[in-house]
Structures are given as C-alpha cells and as structure tokens.
Enzyme design. Structure first.
Site, PDB file in Angstrom:
ATOM      1  N   SER A  13      37.564  91.041  54.199  1.00  0.00           N
ATOM      2  CA  SER A  13      36.958  91.218  55.510  1.00  0.00           C
ATOM      3  C   SER A  13      35.599  90.501  55.573  1.00  0.00           C
ATOM      4  O   SER A  13      35.537  89.290  55.413  1.00  0.00           O
ATOM      5  CB  SER A  13      36.852  92.709  55.837  1.00  0.00           C
ATOM      6  N   ASP A  62      46.790  92.803  62.157  1.00  0.00           N
ATOM      7  CA  ASP A  62      45.337  92.702  62.010  1.00  0.00           C
ATOM      8  C   ASP A  62      44.779  91.866  63.161  1.00  0.00           C
ATOM      9  O   ASP A  62      45.323  90.800  63.460  1.00  0.00           O
ATOM     10  CB  ASP A  62      45.032  92.020  60.666  1.00  0.00           C
ATOM     11  N   HIS A  78      44.722  95.636  59.033  1.00  0.00           N
ATOM     12  CA  HIS A  78      43.459  95.279  58.390  1.00  0.00           C
ATOM     13  C   HIS A  78      43.009  96.426  57.485  1.00  0.00           C
ATOM     14  O   HIS A  78      43.083  97.593  57.857  1.00  0.00           O
ATOM     15  CB  HIS A  78      42.387  95.020  59.451  1.00  0.00           C
TER      16      HIS A  78
END
Length: 305
Positions: free
Chosen positions: A155, A249, A279
């Site tokens: 991320s 995601d 995600h």
C-alpha cells in the site's frame, strides 16, 4: 444484489462492513483509525517464532531486524509497512514479517517512518530513502549481503518502495537488487476506474485511501511526481520489479498500469493479480488462502537470486 466472487473469509468481512453501512474513516479520529488497524491484526493468524528480533536506532531512524539464523551473507528485505501514510507500524505487520523471514531465509528489516498528520510530505519519503542508505551501509554487520537488498512494501509502503528506488537511481550509484510492490498506492488523483468500481464496499475504501493522501500531501499537489509516481517518465533503469494486485481493490488499476509502464520502459517486471480478495489481503492469512499463497510468493522472490 451484486454478486461478489470473494473468498469465504474475505466475503464475511466485507458482508459485515456492508451491513454496518460502509462506515467512513472520515468519521474517526486519527487515534481511532490507528487503533482499529491494531485491533485487526488477529486476522493475520498465529505468529511464528523466529531466530532473533531486535530494534535499533541509527541517525534517528528506528529499525526492527528479523533474523532467520546466525548465517552471514543473507539476502536483506527492507520493508515499508502500509497504512495510507497515517497508520501502521511494526506491530500491525509483525505476523507477516515473521512468516516472510522463516519462508525466505532472508533478514527482514522493517522501517519505522514518520506518519501524517503529525508529519507531512516529504517526511516518510525522506525516512524511507535515508533508512535504505543506512541499511546498505550497515547490513553486513547484521549478517546481510549489501549486494542483495530487496525493497518491499504494501500500500503506502509500496509507494515508498518505488519512490525510494527512483531517488536512488537519481542520487546514488547504487540500486536494490529488486523491489516488491504489494497493491501500491500510486495515484493521488484517484483517476482509475477501479476507484469507482471498488471504492465503497470493500473495507479499504476510496475515503480510506484519499484521506491518507490528504493528510500526508496536504501542502503538495496531487500530481507532484512523488505524490503520484504512476505518471513518472523516468522509470527506465529501475531494478527488477514484482507487483501484486487484488481483484476488488480500488488500487488494482494503477498497480497494473504501472506494470504496463514499466514494461514499456524496458524494466524487468512481473505482475500477479490475486482473485477474490481486497486491498489489505496480504495481512489476512488467518482467514484467506490467497494471503497465505501471496506470502509464499513474496518469500520465493526474496530468496531467488
């Protein structure tokens, strides 16, 4: 009713989130948001024992070093944690660190970088860059091979990996052997279609991601090359790159767009999309088979020279 082809454990989490009305992080304080991340670590499953863990601070940068053995010349994974630039740390990722070390046989060095909103751009970027240089300088003292350093991040940490590699290419005579970007945050303008398709129902929402950008890049244009590195034109010459994306995601489009841009720039790059997951799934090995497989996949990249 929308049909969602999600893994069972992931689907249960998503159904609970939707049943709760898809609450927005905009309604939370930063302390609540950080605590919520910590409260979710049980979803990673049981923690494995490792040979040695120690924390050290060098030039103001705190590192946590995970060692699989007392062998010398081991590969070194430099890990930048996720959390949208505002949360996360050693404790949110400890289970994954332990599993990666045991499966790969590498030394993993996690970096504690400064978080927003207390610290804004370029604080985290500077910490990531400085820590990488420090690890390159000192890792042989800890049993690592300075010629086999791999940058890893999920991320926001994947974002920091890419920008750190770009800074190293521009400013130093050294590059990591590889970089592994796990569903990286790359586009602060949120221009991808997957933000519209996956941005509301899948726990890590558009609000979650955009508030992170807003708090960290509050004095910086969203199109700045270190805010939205997806659009950089200087990608040629980057190290071997591996990208992991997740089907549901908001960031899946930009991760895969980066893959195509790296291919066009002549970079040795691979991309693997995991289906039926969202995600953050890399941290859900307690409920997700894909998470377990992705940890094994990353470990194989780390140990293969």
């Amino acid at each position: 009713m929308t049909i969602r082809y999600l893994e069972q454990g992931i689907r249960e989490l998503v159904d609970g989130f939707i049943s709760a009305g898809c609450p927005s992080v905009r309604e939370q304080t930063i302390a609540e948001r950080r605590q919520g991340y910590l409260d979710s670590v049980y979803l990673a499953g049981e923690k494995e024992a490792v040979f040695q863990i120690q924390e050290i601070t060098i030039d103001g940068i705190t590192l946590r070093i995970y060692k699989p053995s007392d062998k010398k010349g081991l590969p070194v994974a430099v890990y930048f944690h996720g959390g949208c630039f505002v949360s996360g740390g050693f404790d949110t990722h400890d289970s994954q660190f332990r599993a990666l070390v045991n499966k790969s046989g590498c030394i993993l060095i996690a970096v504690k970088y400064r978080l927003a909103p207390e610290n804004i751009y370029p604080a985290a970027h500077d910490d990531a860059y400085l820590s990488t240089l420090l690890i390159h300088k000192h890792c042989q003292e800890w049993g690592g091979d300075p010629e086999n350093i791999i940058l890893v991040g999920d991320s926001a940490g994947g974002h920091l990996c890419l920008v750190t590699s770009l800074r190293l290419k521009e400013r130093s005579g050294w590059l990591p052997a590889k970089q592994i970007l796990i569903y990286p945050m790359l586009d602060a303008t949120a221009s991808g279609q997957s933000y519209r398709d996956n941005g509301r129902d899948y726990i890590i929402t558009k609000d979650t991601l955009m508030t992170g950008y807003e708090m960290y890049f509050q004095d910086t244009e969203k199109t700045h090359p270190e805010a939205s590195p997806l659009f950089r034109t200087d990608l040629a010459g980057l190290p071997e790159t591996h990208i992991l994306t997740a089907e549901f995601d908001p960031l899946v489009d930009e991760g895969e767009q980066l893959y195509r841009r790296l291919i066009s720039a002549g970079v040795n790059v691979q991309c693997r999309r995991y289906l039926g997951v969202i995600h953050g799934f890399f941290q859900l090995a307690g409920v997700s088979q894909a998470a377990k497989e992705s940890i094994t996949h990353v470990a194989e990249i780390l140990k293969f020279r």
